[in-house]
Scaffold this active site. Structure first.
Site, PDB file in Angstrom:
ATOM      1  N   TYR A  34      -9.374   5.726   7.006  1.00 34.17           N
ATOM      2  CA  TYR A  34      -9.548   6.164   8.385  1.00 34.17           C
ATOM      3  C   TYR A  34     -10.592   7.274   8.403  1.00 34.17           C
ATOM      4  CZ  TYR A  34      -5.241   3.706   9.744  1.00 34.17           C
ATOM      5  OH  TYR A  34      -4.288   2.753   9.996  1.00 34.17           O
ATOM      6  N   HIS A  63       0.840  -1.185   0.000  1.00 29.46           N
ATOM      7  CA  HIS A  63       0.000   0.000   0.000  1.00 29.46           C
ATOM      8  C   HIS A  63       0.881   1.242   0.000  1.00 29.46           C
ATOM      9  CE1 HIS A  63      -4.153  -1.616   1.493  1.00 29.46           C
ATOM     10  NE2 HIS A  63      -3.685  -2.278   0.459  1.00 29.46           N
ATOM     11  N   LYS A  79       1.184   0.225  15.084  1.00 33.07           N
ATOM     12  CA  LYS A  79       2.580   0.199  15.525  1.00 33.07           C
ATOM     13  C   LYS A  79       2.975  -1.014  16.357  1.00 33.07           C
ATOM     14  CE  LYS A  79       3.781   3.857  13.517  1.00 33.07           C
ATOM     15  NZ  LYS A  79       4.269   3.523  12.187  1.00 33.07           N
TER      16      LYS A  79
END
Length: 408
Positions: free
Chosen positions: A201, A72, A314
């Site tokens: 998002y 991506h 993360k």
């Protein structure tokens, strides 16, 4: 039983570390409390930073990832019915991310470990880390109903938040920093093609939503006409912000799709694809850091030392950064005789961890609606999003953090 490095936990951190040490010619034993099927099926994160991808490739563990993973080059932010794409390569000097589930990373590393590496003991429950502050730490563990001891030169605790490793650090030396958020993620897996080719998002007055995906699964069926027929089974992964403490089954399937449709709404003709929901789960949101990450010859890695809310993708990537730091330090010790890098392990890791905590907090507060939010808070969120969408410096900061902080 004796080894140079005792690794507790066969999640991504423990398995990547075992692979790095194997390639460096350093012996290690991995202890995992669960069975192999559990390790290879537990659903976790699915976004690999550029640095994590590079580590897996260099370790010879990326063949299937490169074949089946989805590269991506950006993400889409949605707010106020608007769409803004953040282009990673143009903002970061060519960096990207890879959509490849933690489940698949673990499958690949387990297979390599069992084929080429040293011991990987499933259903071996670590009971305690002893003598961590000496030159000969040991791990007491139970396997097949019997207790045994693994004698080590070093112990690396990759056993997650609830593991025994962190408990071996005296309470008087521990410093804990944490934050609990008043919301959670309701996540679903659905047998339907993703509604967008990159992650979305969405910030909405009703709460956050995330559109993600898993790489398509290819199945082969025998046929009289052709030797085999490949059928791609598409899987979408989507999330909704819900109140903390929500039970996944309290949401009916159609309720979930209706709410996702509201939160992803745009001013153009974009449409959400619906399909059968195969899995529901709720993920609590918290930030947690334990300092220090080293005590004597015990080193903490991954969730044993730190947790981030999943908004910034993360968690897995930080764990890989930890074990890369340890492996490099141990190789440096072998080659030079200097313990300088091992002594600096905690400080080195924490610099990167706190930047990731900062970014994950920023993304979480940027996109989620706090139950106590005022109209001022709402307008501030929109102003922050408009800043990212309208100013290259702000957009670059987001892109650089999302694709990953340096591993050195």
């Amino acid at each position: 039983m004796r080894t140079t490095v005792g690794i507790i936990g066969a999640g991504p951190a423990g398995l990547v570390l075992a692979r790095l040490l194997h390639n460096a010619g350093i012996d290690a034993v991995v202890l995992e409390s669960r069975d192999r099927a559990y390790v290879e099926q537990r659903q976790r994160a699915g976004i690999l930073e550029q640095g994590t991808v590079d580590v897996l490739r260099a370790a010879g563990a990326a063949e299937r990832m490169d074949r089946e993973g989805l590269r991506h080059d950006g993400i889409e932010l949605r707010f106020d019915r608007r769409r803004h794409r953040v282009d990673f390569p143009s903002l970061t000097g060519g960096k990207s991310v890879m959509v490849y589930a933690q489940t698949e990373v673990c499958k690949d590393l387990v297979a390599l470990r069992l084929k080429e590496g040293g011991p990987l003991l499933f259903e071996a429950e670590a009971l305690a880390v002893e003598d961590a502050d000496t030159e000969h730490p040991r791990v007491r563990f139970r396997r097949q109903g019997r207790e045994d001891v693994l004698e080590c030169d070093y112990v690396v605790g990759c056993d997650g938040f609830w593991g025994v490793s962190r408990k071996a650090i005296p309470a008087g030396l521990s410093r804990v920093h944490e934050r609990t958020y008043p919301f959670a993620w309701l996540g679903i897996l659905a047998d339907v093609a993703p509604s967008h080719d990159e992650l979305v998002y969405a910030r909405h007055d009703r709460g956050f939503a995330l559109l993600s995906m898993r790489p398509p699964v290819t199945r082969h069926h025998p046929s009289k006409e052709v030797a085999s027929l490949s059928i791609d089974s598409y899987v979408s992964r989507l999330y909704l912000q819900v109140p903390a403490g929500t039970e996944a089954q309290s949401w009916a399937d159609e309720e979930i799709w209706d709410e996702l449709e509201r939160r992803f709404e745009t001013a153009d003709d974009w449409r959400l694809h619906r399909g059968p929901i195969t899995q529901k789960s709720v993920t609590p949101m918290r930030s947690f850091v334990h300092e220090p990450m080293r005590y004597g010859r015990l080193f903490l890695a991954g969730d044993a030392a730190h947790i981030v809310p999943p908004t910034g993708a993360k968690g897995l990537n930080l764990a890989v950064g930890d074990v890369v730091t340890f492996a490099r330090a141990l190789v440096h010790r072998r080659e030079t005789g200097s313990a300088e890098l091992l002594d600096a392990y905690s400080q080195t890791c924490l610099r990167r961890i706190w930047q990731a905590e900062r970014f994950s907090y920023d993304m979480t507060t940027l996109l989620h609606r706090d139950p106590a939010a005022t109209s001022f808070d709402d307008r501030l969120q929109l102003a922050r999003l408009e800043r990212v969408a309208g100013h290259r410096a702000a957009e670059t900061d987001l892109a650089e953090a999302y694709t990953g902080f340096p591993l050195d």
